[in-house]
Design an enzyme around this catalytic site. Structure first.
Site, PDB file in Angstrom:
ATOM      1  N   HIS A  27       0.860  -1.186   0.000  1.00 30.25           N
ATOM      2  CA  HIS A  27       0.000   0.000   0.000  1.00 30.25           C
ATOM      3  C   HIS A  27       0.893   1.231   0.000  1.00 30.25           C
ATOM      4  O   HIS A  27       1.250   1.774   1.053  1.00 30.25           O
ATOM      5  CB  HIS A  27      -0.921  -0.001   1.222  1.00 30.25           C
ATOM      6  N   HIS A  29       1.514   4.759  -2.626  1.00 30.42           N
ATOM      7  CA  HIS A  29       1.031   5.471  -3.805  1.00 30.42           C
ATOM      8  C   HIS A  29       2.179   6.015  -4.645  1.00 30.42           C
ATOM      9  O   HIS A  29       3.195   6.467  -4.125  1.00 30.42           O
ATOM     10  CB  HIS A  29       0.097   6.606  -3.387  1.00 30.42           C
ATOM     11  N   ARG A  81       3.359  16.271 -15.690  1.00 32.62           N
ATOM     12  CA  ARG A  81       2.650  16.722 -16.888  1.00 32.62           C
ATOM     13  C   ARG A  81       3.042  16.001 -18.167  1.00 32.62           C
ATOM     14  O   ARG A  81       2.333  16.101 -19.168  1.00 32.62           O
ATOM     15  CB  ARG A  81       2.876  18.227 -17.063  1.00 32.62           C
ATOM     16  N   ASP A 154      -5.813   2.683  -9.661  1.00 34.38           N
ATOM     17  CA  ASP A 154      -6.945   2.979  -8.782  1.00 34.38           C
ATOM     18  C   ASP A 154      -7.812   4.109  -9.323  1.00 34.38           C
ATOM     19  O   ASP A 154      -7.371   4.983 -10.063  1.00 34.38           O
ATOM     20  CB  ASP A 154      -6.481   3.253  -7.348  1.00 34.38           C
ATOM     21  N   GLY A 186      -8.938   8.010  -2.714  1.00 31.30           N
ATOM     22  CA  GLY A 186      -9.591   9.301  -2.550  1.00 31.30           C
ATOM     23  C   GLY A 186     -10.522   9.333  -1.353  1.00 31.30           C
ATOM     24  O   GLY A 186     -10.548   8.428  -0.527  1.00 31.30           O
ATOM     25  N   HIS A 213      -9.521   0.946  -1.094  1.00 30.72           N
ATOM     26  CA  HIS A 213      -9.430   1.569   0.219  1.00 30.72           C
ATOM     27  C   HIS A 213     -10.822   1.498   0.860  1.00 30.72           C
ATOM     28  O   HIS A 213     -11.833   1.646   0.172  1.00 30.72           O
ATOM     29  CB  HIS A 213      -9.058   3.048   0.104  1.00 30.72           C
ATOM     30  N   GLU A 216     -11.217   3.992   6.211  1.00 32.23           N
ATOM     31  CA  GLU A 216     -10.167   4.895   6.707  1.00 32.23           C
ATOM     32  C   GLU A 216     -10.791   6.101   7.393  1.00 32.23           C
ATOM     33  O   GLU A 216     -10.435   6.437   8.524  1.00 32.23           O
ATOM     34  CB  GLU A 216      -9.281   5.337   5.553  1.00 32.23           C
ATOM     35  N   ASP A 294       2.053   4.133   2.707  1.00 31.17           N
ATOM     36  CA  ASP A 294       1.005   4.921   2.050  1.00 31.17           C
ATOM     37  C   ASP A 294       1.587   6.025   1.172  1.00 31.17           C
ATOM     38  O   ASP A 294       1.812   5.826  -0.015  1.00 31.17           O
ATOM     39  CB  ASP A 294       0.041   5.469   3.099  1.00 31.17           C
TER      40      ASP A 294
END
Length: 361
Positions: A27, A29, A81, A154, A186, A213, A216, A294
């Site tokens: 887990h 990101h 970008r 995700d 999110g 998720h 939380e 995380d």
């Protein structure tokens, strides 16, 4: 956000053991793993709302609550970008994971929707460029650092069902070789799991694992919904599961792991203090627990620090920490040969047969 050093939680010899322990992370990101060094480079490339000065970045990462965290997170996303930015980000994350955290395998949660931006194409990049960038960085990271990377795509829940359908299209029609699972991140409040059931059904039919998720910042019902509607095979966070004894029994009986991220839960105010963290309740109930970081730089932590916190909260010695590392490997979607290799390396490390330096596998 300021944090205590790892040594505040464990003795020096345990800290040293953790540093050398071969580990997997489930887990973590993609964008959220960008260190101050990486973000500073991206902010220099694309001047704007995110400071490039390291000290200013630390202040930028002082979160008031979960909503503010999402706001800051999206500001960092906006720095990425071009495919060149994606490649730089991915490769440099891999470098730090392997050389600083002893990671041998990681499943990075990627959110292609926020980089491709089909709702505002002038702000995004082609999905083909995104995919090529993460895949080339994955191959190079394994070659250069011995770190095996896999992807979880995700849904950014705050963008609704449209983002789910676009993410499904990216996962199926433009599937990268390293993609293993489908997730949902999110905000949870006001974002029901039920609306995403058809998309998760399609993702599972395409051979992807389900790892949303849940629980939380909302109650245990969100976890139940993720299990029953999205057929979750692991639960991201699952913090509020401790409020429901029936849910804890179900998780223990089915073996569905929780991806626990202690410092994250404190930073986003999901849990008031570390001493109140429900990881002890999870362990007491027999729930399978993995420990993860995380969004580590944003929360002022590292995976090694999260292991030290777990050692403190669960009273783990070296044997207990090694078993925690094994649990992470077993709960992963790693190829069988990679799983067995890392498990063997953990065993050899505990037996004193090897003293691996970071980046070796």
């Amino acid at each position: 956000m300021t944090t205590e050093p790892t040594g505040a939680y464990v003795a020096p010899e345990i800290e040293q053991f953790i540093d050398g322990l071969p580990k997997a992370e489930l887990h973590v990101h993609h964008v959220g793993s960008a260190s101050a060094r990486i973000v500073s480079e991206l902010a220099t490339r694309h001047p704007g709302t995110v400071p490039s000065d390291i000290d200013e970045l630390r202040k930028f990462y002082e979160f008031r609550d979960f909503a503010h965290f999402i706001e800051v997170y999206l500001a960092v996303v906006a720095l990425i970008r071009t495919p060149e930015d994606i490649h730089y980000l991915t490769y440099e994350i891999a470098r730090e994971m392997a050389t600083e955290q002893g990671l041998r395998y990681a499943e990075l949660t990627c959110t292609p929707y926020t980089s491709v931006r089909p709702d505002q194409p002038d702000l995004g990049m082609p999905i083909e460029g995104y995919t090529e960038a993460i895949e080339s960085a994955r191959v190079e990271a394994e070659r250069d650092f011995g770190l095996v990377l896999r992807w979880i795509y995700d849904i950014p829940g705050e963008f609704g069902v449209d983002s789910a359908e676009w993410t499904l299209e990216y996962a199926t029609k433009h599937r990268p070789e390293g993609l293993v699972a489908f997730g949902l991140g999110g905000p949870e409040i006001g974002v029901s799991r039920a609306q995403f059931e058809p998309v998760f059904t399609a993702a599972r039919e395409a051979g992807l694992h389900s790892v949303p998720h849940a629980g939380e910042t909302t109650g245990p019902q969100t976890v139940w919904d993720s299990l029953t509607l999205l057929r979750a095979e692991r639960i991201g966070h699952g913090t509020s599961s401790a409020q429901d004894p029936a849910l804890l029994r179900h998780l223990a009986e089915t073996g569905v792991p929780l991806e626990v991220c202690p410092s994250s839960n404190i930073a986003t105010r999901a849990v008031a203090t570390l001493e109140e963290h429900p990881i002890r309740a999870f362990r007491a109930a027999g729930v399978t627990v993995t420990v993860n970081s995380d969004d580590p730089p944003m929360f002022g932590t590292t995976l090694n620090r999260e292991y030290a916190i777990a050692a403190h909260l669960l009273d783990l010695d070296e044997a207990g920490l090694a078993e925690l590392a094994r649990t992470g490997v077993r709960a992963s979607f790693a190829p069988d040969d990679v799983r067995e290799r890392v498990l063997d390396e953990i065993d050899a490390y505990v037996a004193g047969q090897i003293q691996p330096s970071a980046g070796q596998i």
